[in-house]
Design an enzyme around this catalytic site. Structure first.
Site, short mmCIF file in Angstrom:
data_model
loop_
_atom_site.label_atom_id
_atom_site.label_comp_id
_atom_site.label_asym_id
_atom_site.label_seq_id
_atom_site.Cartn_x
_atom_site.Cartn_y
_atom_site.Cartn_z
N ASP A 184 0.87 -1.18 0.00
CA ASP A 184 0.00 0.00 0.00
C ASP A 184 0.90 1.23 0.00
O ASP A 184 1.52 1.56 1.01
CB ASP A 184 -0.89 -0.02 1.27
CG ASP A 184 -1.55 1.32 1.55
OD1 ASP A 184 -1.98 1.54 2.71
OD2 ASP A 184 -1.61 2.17 0.62
N THR A 199 2.34 9.29 2.65
CA THR A 199 3.35 9.44 3.72
C THR A 199 4.25 8.21 3.80
O THR A 199 5.45 8.30 3.93
CB THR A 199 2.65 9.60 5.10
OG1 THR A 199 1.87 10.80 5.07
CG2 THR A 199 3.66 9.68 6.25
N ASP A 219 -6.35 3.43 -3.08
CA ASP A 219 -6.33 2.99 -1.67
C ASP A 219 -7.75 2.93 -1.13
O ASP A 219 -8.15 2.00 -0.45
CB ASP A 219 -5.45 3.89 -0.80
CG ASP A 219 -5.86 5.36 -0.85
OD1 ASP A 219 -6.59 5.76 -1.79
OD2 ASP A 219 -5.44 6.11 0.05
N1 LIG Z 1 4.61 5.82 12.74
C1 LIG Z 1 4.02 6.76 11.94
N2 LIG Z 1 4.70 7.28 10.89
C2 LIG Z 1 4.08 8.19 10.07
N3 LIG Z 1 2.82 8.65 10.24
C3 LIG Z 1 2.14 8.15 11.29
C4 LIG Z 1 2.68 7.18 12.16
N4 LIG Z 1 1.74 6.87 13.08
C5 LIG Z 1 0.67 7.61 12.79
N5 LIG Z 1 0.90 8.41 11.75
C6 LIG Z 1 -0.08 9.36 11.21
O1 LIG Z 1 -0.69 8.67 10.10
C7 LIG Z 1 -0.49 9.37 8.89
C8 LIG Z 1 0.04 8.36 7.90
O2 LIG Z 1 -0.91 7.29 7.89
P1 LIG Z 1 -0.86 6.26 6.70
O3 LIG Z 1 -2.16 5.56 6.63
O4 LIG Z 1 0.38 5.45 6.79
O5 LIG Z 1 -0.73 7.32 5.53
P2 LIG Z 1 -0.71 7.18 3.96
O6 LIG Z 1 -1.43 5.92 3.58
O7 LIG Z 1 -1.41 8.43 3.60
O8 LIG Z 1 0.75 7.18 3.57
C9 LIG Z 1 0.51 10.47 9.15
O9 LIG Z 1 0.08 11.64 8.49
C10 LIG Z 1 0.47 10.66 10.67
O10 LIG Z 1 -0.50 11.65 11.03
C1 LIG Z 2 -7.37 11.13 -0.92
C2 LIG Z 2 -6.01 10.49 -1.01
C3 LIG Z 2 -4.91 11.52 -1.21
C4 LIG Z 2 -5.74 9.74 0.32
O1 LIG Z 2 -4.45 9.18 0.24
P1 LIG Z 2 -3.60 8.87 1.58
O2 LIG Z 2 -4.01 9.87 2.60
O3 LIG Z 2 -3.99 7.49 1.98
O4 LIG Z 2 -2.16 8.96 1.19
C5 LIG Z 2 -5.98 9.43 -2.14
O5 LIG Z 2 -7.06 8.54 -1.96
C6 LIG Z 2 -6.08 10.06 -3.51
O6 LIG Z 2 -5.09 10.51 -4.06
N1 LIG Z 2 -7.34 10.10 -4.07
C7 LIG Z 2 -7.56 10.62 -5.39
C8 LIG Z 2 -8.74 11.59 -5.37
C9 LIG Z 2 -10.05 10.99 -4.87
O7 LIG Z 2 -10.03 9.94 -4.17
O8 LIG Z 2 -11.12 11.58 -5.17
K LIG Z 3 -3.96 5.45 3.17
#
Ligand SMILES: Nc1ncnc2c1ncn2[C@@H]1O[C@H](COP(=O)(O)OP(=O)(O)O)[C@@H](O)[C@H]1O
Ligand SMILES: CC(C)(COP(=O)(O)O)[C@@H](O)C(=O)NCCC(=O)O
Ligand SMILES: [K+]
Length: 262
Positions: free
Chosen positions: A5, A9, A112
């Site tokens: 996934d 971040t 996602d």
């Molecule tokens: N260990 C961690 N490292 C990074 N972000 C974390 C962590 N624990 C919680 N978070 C929070 O979760 C968010 C990232 O969640 P995640 O679902 O991994 O993000 P994404 O799918 O958007 O990359 C970060 O913005 C932060 O607020």
């Molecule tokens: C909304 C999101 C940025 C969330 O991504 P994430 O926070 O998991 O990194 C992602 O689902 C995305 O790029 N969506 C495209 C636009 C939409 O879902 O309408």
């Molecule tokens: K996510």
């Protein structure tokens, strides 16, 4: 099989044991940990998360990504160095009994969110409000029949901090750790004020979505399903009965893996 996934971040990794049909969360690699620090090549970080045993056994992985192109280029080339090729899944108009609520441009829905919808439809047999607390907080309504009713996109905690830092003179350089608090109260200093304000914004959006669910699901019962990296923190503040599934998206990927070779 390796499940990936790639978010904005972090990239999260899980292992689907095809004989027991169990999914084991392996870990996460934050993009910052290798994008800025070339002394920590992504390949080495991957080997810390995905064991050699797992890499030898399976050369095929399945994943979904909403990350930037340059992140994906490095991720794909590092995985290729380990002999792993990833089948990146795309959002569909309809798949595995789920109908995408983005009627005009279904492919615009984040993959996602789409994988979490597929996983939720298989896991949760009632109407569901899916709360994915990632870089952005996304909320999606999914009926028991598999109809995605649409959703919301809200800046996540870190993005709200970034915005305050960029848009104001006095709130620069505040980090997630500075505002690590639970529950809601009146803030009596700047860090508390930001901690409580960001928590209220996130949990407030969830409370509004729960309220809207009554009409979305025409007064039928529904479950609130929480997933994503920030989900654990949010669960500590949210009152009410919520279920946390940290593998919802991976369940969706696992379902897609069945049709990989067909
Ligand atoms: N260990 C961690 N490292 C990074 N972000 C974390 C962590 N624990 C919680 N978070 C929070 O979760 C968010 C990232 O969640 P995640 O679902 O991994 O993000 P994404 O799918 O958007 O990359 C970060 O913005 C932060 O607020
Ligand atoms: C909304 C999101 C940025 C969330 O991504 P994430 O926070 O998991 O990194 C992602 O689902 C995305 O790029 N969506 C495209 C636009 C939409 O879902 O309408
Ligand atoms: K996510």
């Amino acid at each position: 099989m390796l499940l990936i996934d790639a978010g904005n971040t972090r990239s999260k990794f899980a292992w689907w044991n095809t004989s027991t049909d169990e999914i084991e969360i392996l870990g996460a690699i934050s993009h910052q940990s290798w994008l800025n620090d070339l002394s920590q090549p992504l390949k080495d970080l991957l080997l810390e998360v995905v064991s050699g045993r797992q890499i030898e056994r399976e050369q095929q992985a399945i994943g979904c990504s909403v990350a930037a192109v340059q992140v994906m280029d490095t991720l794909n080339s590092s995985l290729a160095e380990l002999g792993i090729k990833v089948a990146w899944q795309k959002t569909q108009a309809e798949q595995l009994g789920v109908v995408n609520g983005y009627r005009t441009q279904p492919e615009r829905l984040g993959s996602d969110r789409w994988m979490a919808l597929l996983g939720c439809h298989e896991q949760v047999k009632t109407n569901a409000l899916i709360v994915d607390a990632g870089t952005a907080l996304t909320l999606d309504w999914l009926s028991a029949k598999g109809q995605h009713l649409g959703g919301w996109i809200v800046p996540g905690r870190q993005l709200m901090l970034n915005a305050l830092g960029q848009g104001t003179a006095n709130l620069k350089g505040i980090t997630i750790d500075d505002i690590e608090r639970d529950g809601l109260a009146a803030g009596t200093n700047t860090f508390d004020g930001i901690a409580q304000g960001t928590e209220a914004a996130l949990t407030g959006a969830i409370a509004q979505a729960i309220h809207l669910s009554e009409s979305c699901f025409s007064q039928e019962p529904f479950e609130v399903v929480v997933t994503g990296g920030d989900g654990e923190h949010l669960m500590r503040t949210l009152s009410g009965k919520f279920r946390r599934y940290d593998d919802l998206l991976f369940k969706g990927l696992r379902l897609c893996a069945d049709n990989l070779n067909s």
